[in-house]
Design an enzyme around this catalytic site. Structure first.
Site, PDB file in Angstrom:
ATOM      1  N   GLY A 229       0.865  -1.139  -0.161  1.00 50.02           N
ATOM      2  CA  GLY A 229       0.031  -0.187   0.056  1.00 50.02           C
ATOM      3  C   GLY A 229       0.678   1.245  -0.196  1.00 50.02           C
ATOM      4  O   GLY A 229       1.968   1.328  -0.688  1.00 50.02           O
ATOM      5  N   SER A 230       0.458   2.270   0.498  1.00 48.01           N
ATOM      6  CA  SER A 230       0.911   3.688   0.517  1.00 48.01           C
ATOM      7  C   SER A 230       2.335   3.661   1.596  1.00 48.01           C
ATOM      8  O   SER A 230       2.119   3.187   2.484  1.00 48.01           O
ATOM      9  CB  SER A 230       0.018   4.721   0.900  1.00 48.01           C
ATOM     10  N   GLU A 249       5.515  -3.523   0.858  1.00 48.09           N
ATOM     11  CA  GLU A 249       5.601  -2.897  -0.408  1.00 48.09           C
ATOM     12  C   GLU A 249       4.864  -1.865  -0.651  1.00 48.09           C
ATOM     13  O   GLU A 249       3.615  -1.956  -0.723  1.00 48.09           O
ATOM     14  CB  GLU A 249       5.295  -4.190  -1.349  1.00 48.09           C
ATOM     15  N   LEU A 250       5.797  -0.845  -0.893  1.00 49.03           N
ATOM     16  CA  LEU A 250       5.140   0.555  -0.943  1.00 49.03           C
ATOM     17  C   LEU A 250       5.298   1.388  -2.287  1.00 49.03           C
ATOM     18  O   LEU A 250       4.954   0.530  -3.286  1.00 49.03           O
ATOM     19  CB  LEU A 250       5.910   1.359   0.024  1.00 49.03           C
ATOM     20  N   CYS A 285       1.774  -0.289  -9.056  1.00 44.57           N
ATOM     21  CA  CYS A 285       2.952   0.311  -8.332  1.00 44.57           C
ATOM     22  C   CYS A 285       4.093   0.621  -9.211  1.00 44.57           C
ATOM     23  O   CYS A 285       4.971   1.395  -8.679  1.00 44.57           O
ATOM     24  CB  CYS A 285       3.195  -0.413  -7.025  1.00 44.57           C
ATOM     25  N   GLU A 379       3.764   9.658  -6.279  1.00 46.77           N
ATOM     26  CA  GLU A 379       3.256   8.505  -7.127  1.00 46.77           C
ATOM     27  C   GLU A 379       1.951   8.849  -7.755  1.00 46.77           C
ATOM     28  O   GLU A 379       0.884   9.042  -6.797  1.00 46.77           O
ATOM     29  CB  GLU A 379       2.899   7.286  -6.268  1.00 46.77           C
TER      30      GLU A 379
END
Length: 478
Positions: A229-230, A249-250, A285, A379
């Site tokens: 996520g963020s 996992e960003l 992502c 992003e």
């Protein structure tokens, strides 16, 4: 809707705190009602997961492997159901949903293989003074309950990237899916059960992410949190997780450099880059967000990129010919349009797009974008790409590293020393030479630097982060 999803949700609804509407992102119409699970339901799920762990940890690696492989076969048999479910809840065009199901099947097969291969090592104790007379080795043991918090954009495969490794090593796992896309993970529950997974070894709890996620983070029985996520949420999780294992996992704003040495391939690269930038509306992502092109080939690249971009078709995600569809929600659509306007106000050139298209945004190309504009330094997670012209590779390298993110980066070059230079100097977890930064194979190591993450995914590498390493020494001279 498939009966298995309804049955699972009905069980959750019996003790939930009401429901919330699930909205189709493309049409903005209500799909169904989703249980708003209580903290007590999450705690009950954790207790059941602890009990199921007693069964999981004694399964042989062969038994766990067989369950995972059978699951992959069952998903393959039900591929149409899974693809349609992904498209329904995420608005993803059906061809991309079918691709996600294919990747899910492959990820499960990798997990099934790696379940049989998780091995420790033999250690020479006599390498140390007075260490002779001992045989020593390490083994890996499962840690217990894993809490997984997953995003909306890959509601099946990113779940499997957490579930597959967890089950492969003998853990149990509770998935808290994104509120906007819970159906795929629920559909998976039925398939895992059919494949022979012990009851409650995999559970799905739906509802508010921050509230239910906090229960997972705080509960002592949960031994690991794995989150996609963020960066903002990821940093908060890491600060609250204490001594739990954590994988994060960003975000990213993946960069690509195109060198003058690949001039003969410019049209081919442009066509590839359009796919990398706009697949699933850029809600990926590792979407190709920042492109830096050598001044020698910049004009040609932009021309070809613009032609391919404007050929993309917006439409019904159930239509196989559709490339673009509605964004995940209206708030996202509004934000992206605001960011585009900001970039233009900062001096960027709008080459194409930049407008609303029903519930989506037309694929947008911006040139000569300031490093301070949000579409460059943050992003976007939408169908926007920037193309900046650079004088040489060193200027591109500096610009690519000028980011708080560091997940994937790509370089197209026929200059071998340059390729190696970028590979070593780019501040990212994965460098793809002569490929797009949007490339990911499900067995490769996958993790970010800077604000892009902590720890690694990729089946084998995720498994190593879901176990305890135990050292054993046998003194045979005693």
């Amino acid at each position: 809707m498939l009966q298995s999803i309804e049955n699972y949700m009905n069980k959750l609804t019996k003790t939930s705190d009401g429901t919330y509407p699930l909205i189709n992102p493309h049409t903005r119409e209500k799909i169904t009602e989703i249980p708003e699970c209580t903290n007590e339901q999450m705690e009950a799920a954790i207790a059941k997961s602890e009990q199921a762990f007693q069964q999981m940890k004694v399964l042989s690696s062969a038994e766990r492997s067989d369950i995972l492989f059978k699951t992959s076969q069952l998903i393959e048999d039900k591929k149409e159901d899974f693809a349609n479910t992904i498209t329904l809840e995420s608005g993803k065009p059906i061809t991309f949903s079918q691709g996600e199901v294919d990747r899910t099947i492959q990820t499960l097969k990798f997990a099934a293989i790696e379940a049989r291969k998780l091995e420790g090592e033999s250690i020479r104790m006599d390498a140390a003074p007075n260490g002779a007379g001992r045989d020593a080795y390490t083994i890996f043991q499962p840690i217990g309950v894993v809490g997984a918090i997953t995003p909306f954009n890959f509601p099946l495969n990113l779940v499997i990237h957490k579930v597959g490794p967890a089950l492969a090593v003998g853990n149990t796992i509770i998935v808290k899916p994104a509120e906007k896309t819970p159906l795929s993970s629920i559909l998976l529950a039925n398939v895992l059960q059919e494949a022979g997974l012990p009851e409650n070894a995999y559970q799905v709890i739906t509802g508010d992410g921050p509230r239910l996620g906090k229960v997972l983070i705080d509960h002592p029985a949960v031994k690991k949190i794995t989150f996609t996520g963020s960066p903002q949420v990821g940093k908060l999780i890491k600060s609250q997780a204490g001594l739990k294992k954590v994988t994060l996992e960003l975000g990213s704003n993946s960069a690509l450099y195109i060198d003058k040495s690949v001039e003969s391939k410019i049209e081919e690269i442009a066509n590839k880059a359009v796919v990398g930038a706009f697949s699933y509306n850029g809600q990926v992502c590792i979407s190709t967000q920042r492109i830096y092109v050598h001044e020698t080939v910049s004009k040609s690249f932009i021309e070809h990129f613009k032609i391919a971009t404007e050929a993309l078709k917006y439409g019904d995600p159930n239509d196989p010919s559709t490339d673009m569809s509605g964004l995940i929600d209206e708030k996202t659509q509004k934000r992206i349009l605001e960011w585009i306007d900001e970039a233009v106000q900062d001096g960027a050139t709008l080459i194409t797009g930049g407008e609303k298209e029903e519930n989506g945004v037309k694929p947008t190309i911006l040139a000569n974008v300031s490093t301070h504009s949000k579409v460059s330094c943050q992003e976007v997670f939408g169908p926007v790409v920037i193309i900046n012209t650079v004088k040489n590779g060193e200027e591109a390298l500096e610009a690519m590293n000028d980011s708080e993110f560091g997940l994937n980066a790509g370089v197209f070059t026929y200059d071998l020393p340059q390729g190696f230079h970028f590979a070593h100097e780019l501040e990212v977890g994965q460098v793809l030479v002569n490929d797009l930064p949007t490339l990911r194979f499900d067995h490769m190591p996958y993790g970010g630097l800077k604000s892009s993450g902590y720890g690694y995914e990729g089946v084998k590498y995720a498994m190593r982060e879901m176990v305890h390493r135990k050292f054993i020494s046998m003194n045979y001279t005693f």
